[in-house]
Motif scaffolding. Structure first.
Motif, short mmCIF file in Angstrom:
data_model
loop_
_atom_site.label_atom_id
_atom_site.label_comp_id
_atom_site.label_asym_id
_atom_site.label_seq_id
_atom_site.Cartn_x
_atom_site.Cartn_y
_atom_site.Cartn_z
N ARG A 132 22.66 -28.84 7.61
CA ARG A 132 23.87 -29.63 7.83
C ARG A 132 23.60 -30.84 8.72
NH1 ARG A 132 28.48 -26.84 6.47
NH2 ARG A 132 28.19 -24.66 5.95
N ASN A 133 22.64 -30.74 9.62
CA ASN A 133 22.43 -31.82 10.58
C ASN A 133 21.23 -32.69 10.24
OD1 ASN A 133 24.57 -30.93 12.09
ND2 ASN A 133 23.32 -29.56 13.34
N SER A 134 20.69 -32.55 9.05
CA SER A 134 19.54 -33.33 8.65
C SER A 134 19.98 -34.51 7.80
CB SER A 134 18.57 -32.45 7.86
OG SER A 134 19.14 -32.14 6.61
N PRO A 135 19.06 -35.44 7.47
CA PRO A 135 19.43 -36.55 6.60
C PRO A 135 19.87 -36.12 5.22
CG PRO A 135 17.40 -37.03 7.77
CD PRO A 135 17.72 -35.58 8.03
N VAL A 136 19.67 -34.86 4.85
CA VAL A 136 20.09 -34.40 3.53
C VAL A 136 21.46 -33.77 3.57
CG1 VAL A 136 17.74 -34.04 2.79
CG2 VAL A 136 18.96 -32.17 3.86
N GLU A 137 22.21 -33.94 4.67
CA GLU A 137 23.49 -33.26 4.82
C GLU A 137 24.49 -33.67 3.75
OE1 GLU A 137 24.95 -36.45 8.20
OE2 GLU A 137 24.74 -34.35 8.67
N GLN A 138 24.36 -34.90 3.22
CA GLN A 138 25.30 -35.34 2.20
C GLN A 138 25.15 -34.54 0.93
OE1 GLN A 138 27.65 -37.42 2.60
NE2 GLN A 138 27.15 -38.30 4.59
N SER A 139 23.97 -33.95 0.72
CA SER A 139 23.74 -33.22 -0.53
C SER A 139 24.22 -31.80 -0.47
CB SER A 139 22.24 -33.22 -0.84
OG SER A 139 21.54 -32.49 0.15
N LEU A 140 24.64 -31.33 0.69
CA LEU A 140 24.99 -29.94 0.84
C LEU A 140 26.48 -29.76 0.82
CD1 LEU A 140 22.42 -29.09 3.58
CD2 LEU A 140 22.16 -28.91 1.14
N THR A 147 20.91 -29.93 -3.30
CA THR A 147 21.93 -29.70 -4.33
C THR A 147 22.13 -30.98 -5.13
OG1 THR A 147 23.06 -28.09 -2.93
CG2 THR A 147 24.29 -28.98 -4.78
N LYS A 148 21.88 -30.91 -6.41
CA LYS A 148 22.05 -32.07 -7.28
C LYS A 148 23.50 -32.13 -7.76
CE LYS A 148 17.54 -32.62 -7.13
NZ LYS A 148 16.91 -33.71 -6.37
N PRO A 149 24.23 -33.19 -7.43
CA PRO A 149 25.64 -33.27 -7.84
C PRO A 149 25.83 -33.19 -9.35
CG PRO A 149 25.13 -34.94 -6.18
CD PRO A 149 23.83 -34.34 -6.60
N GLU A 150 24.87 -33.71 -10.10
CA GLU A 150 25.02 -33.70 -11.56
C GLU A 150 24.91 -32.30 -12.15
OE1 GLU A 150 20.77 -34.89 -10.48
OE2 GLU A 150 22.81 -35.40 -9.87
N ASN A 151 24.38 -31.34 -11.38
CA ASN A 151 24.24 -29.98 -11.88
C ASN A 151 25.41 -29.08 -11.50
OD1 ASN A 151 21.72 -30.71 -12.90
ND2 ASN A 151 20.63 -30.03 -11.08
N LEU A 152 26.37 -29.61 -10.76
CA LEU A 152 27.49 -28.81 -10.28
C LEU A 152 28.69 -28.92 -11.21
CD1 LEU A 152 27.38 -29.64 -6.45
CD2 LEU A 152 26.41 -27.65 -7.62
N VAL A 153 29.47 -27.84 -11.24
CA VAL A 153 30.74 -27.86 -11.96
C VAL A 153 31.74 -28.68 -11.17
CG1 VAL A 153 32.65 -26.43 -12.79
CG2 VAL A 153 30.29 -25.63 -13.03
N LYS A 190 18.39 -22.19 -0.74
CA LYS A 190 18.15 -23.46 -0.06
C LYS A 190 17.15 -23.30 1.08
CE LYS A 190 22.35 -25.94 -1.21
NZ LYS A 190 23.47 -26.77 -0.72
N LEU A 191 17.20 -22.17 1.75
CA LEU A 191 16.26 -21.92 2.84
C LEU A 191 14.84 -21.86 2.31
CD1 LEU A 191 15.88 -21.31 5.82
CD2 LEU A 191 16.21 -18.89 5.31
N SER A 192 14.66 -21.27 1.13
CA SER A 192 13.34 -21.21 0.52
C SER A 192 12.82 -22.60 0.19
CB SER A 192 13.40 -20.35 -0.75
OG SER A 192 12.15 -20.32 -1.41
N LYS A 193 13.72 -23.48 -0.28
CA LYS A 193 13.31 -24.86 -0.58
C LYS A 193 12.93 -25.60 0.69
CE LYS A 193 16.23 -25.26 -4.70
NZ LYS A 193 17.36 -26.01 -5.33
N ILE A 194 13.67 -25.35 1.77
CA ILE A 194 13.38 -26.03 3.04
C ILE A 194 12.04 -25.59 3.60
CG2 ILE A 194 14.13 -26.25 5.44
CD1 ILE A 194 16.99 -26.09 4.46
#
Length: 252
Positions: free
Chosen positions: A244-252, A62-68, A190-194
């Protein structure tokens, strides 16, 4: 810091029944071994990109810049809106629920510009939990739990826990359907991206043929416990816990 945790002083355990969190014990069963392998892959992947000074275009998911964001002003002329009353502990607010593919958004009409609205609350659709009110067919109980950013904290208090009352039961049912489908759709995206990052083959079944597509990736060295999972099995078994438990958890 680790020695302050009593469970780290005990012999390693593998059973979830011990009450020890997953990150502090050995994996138990194929699913947990797959989760551990996926987490290791994410760490190695991040280290590889950092050492080669390569920008990762796939993570975060999830890109923060693309979120409302809160207090943004949105054009609502072509948006599907459902009016509702939000019951909080101390007050009641009249809001409009916006149907968005990735976010749960509550809007207050902009008194200065017709057809525009101000965002009063927004969060990821994947974290929304909806339940019917047993006493009122026009109401829903909506809860949003923020993903845990600290691996040593089991859960955070919900950032939203309120009763939503709609004009009639039809609008209430429509809102619940939109939220339930939106939550599922956001998780599937997100599952498809993973699965693409992990090089897990995706199977497409038709009436006559079955096509299996295996993407190519330089990080195709997962254990057999992970490569045997299809995309459907991965989502069913893990329920996006790996996100949620991966290094990308901050992006979710």
């Amino acid at each position: 810091y680790l020695l302050k945790d009593a469970c780290m002083l005990y012999p390693p355990t593998t059973t979830p029944l011990s009450g020890v969190e997953f990150i502090k014990r050995l994996p138990s069963g194929d699913i947990e071994r797959a989760r551990r392998s996926i987490r290791v892959l994410f760490h190695i992947r991040a280290l590889s990109f950092e050492l080669r000074s390569i920008t990762d275009n796939e993570l975060p998911l999830t890109k923060p810049e693309n979120l409302v964001k809160q207090n943004d002003v949105l054009d609502l002329n072509n948006s599907d809106l459902i009016a509702c009353t939000v019951h909080l502990k101390e007050k009641k607010d009249r809001r409009f629920l916006v149907t968005d593919p990735m976010q749960f958004i509550l809007i207050e009409p902009d008194v200065k510009r017709l057809g525009w609205g101000i965002v009063k609350f927004c969060d990821l659709m994947q974290d929304v939990e909806v339940a019917n009110d047993k006493e009122d067919t026009r109401s829903l109980h909506i809860t949003i739990h923020k993903p845990v950013s600290n691996a040593y904290v089991k859960s955070n208090p919900p950032i939203l826990n309120a009763k939503f009352t709609f004009d009639d039961h039809i609008r209430c049912m429509t809102a619940k359907q939109n939220l339930s489908k939106g939550r599922l759709r956001a998780r599937q995206i997100k599952l498809s991206k993973i699965t693409s990052i992990l090089d897990i083959p995706t199977t497409t079944t038709t009436t006559s043929t079955t096509t299996t597509t295996a993407p190519t990736n330089q990080f195709n060295y997962l254990t057999s416990a992970t490569t045997t999972y299809s995309q459907h099995q991965l989502g069913k078994d893990f329920n996006l816990i790996i996100v949620r438990n991966s290094p990308v958890e901050q992006s979710l």
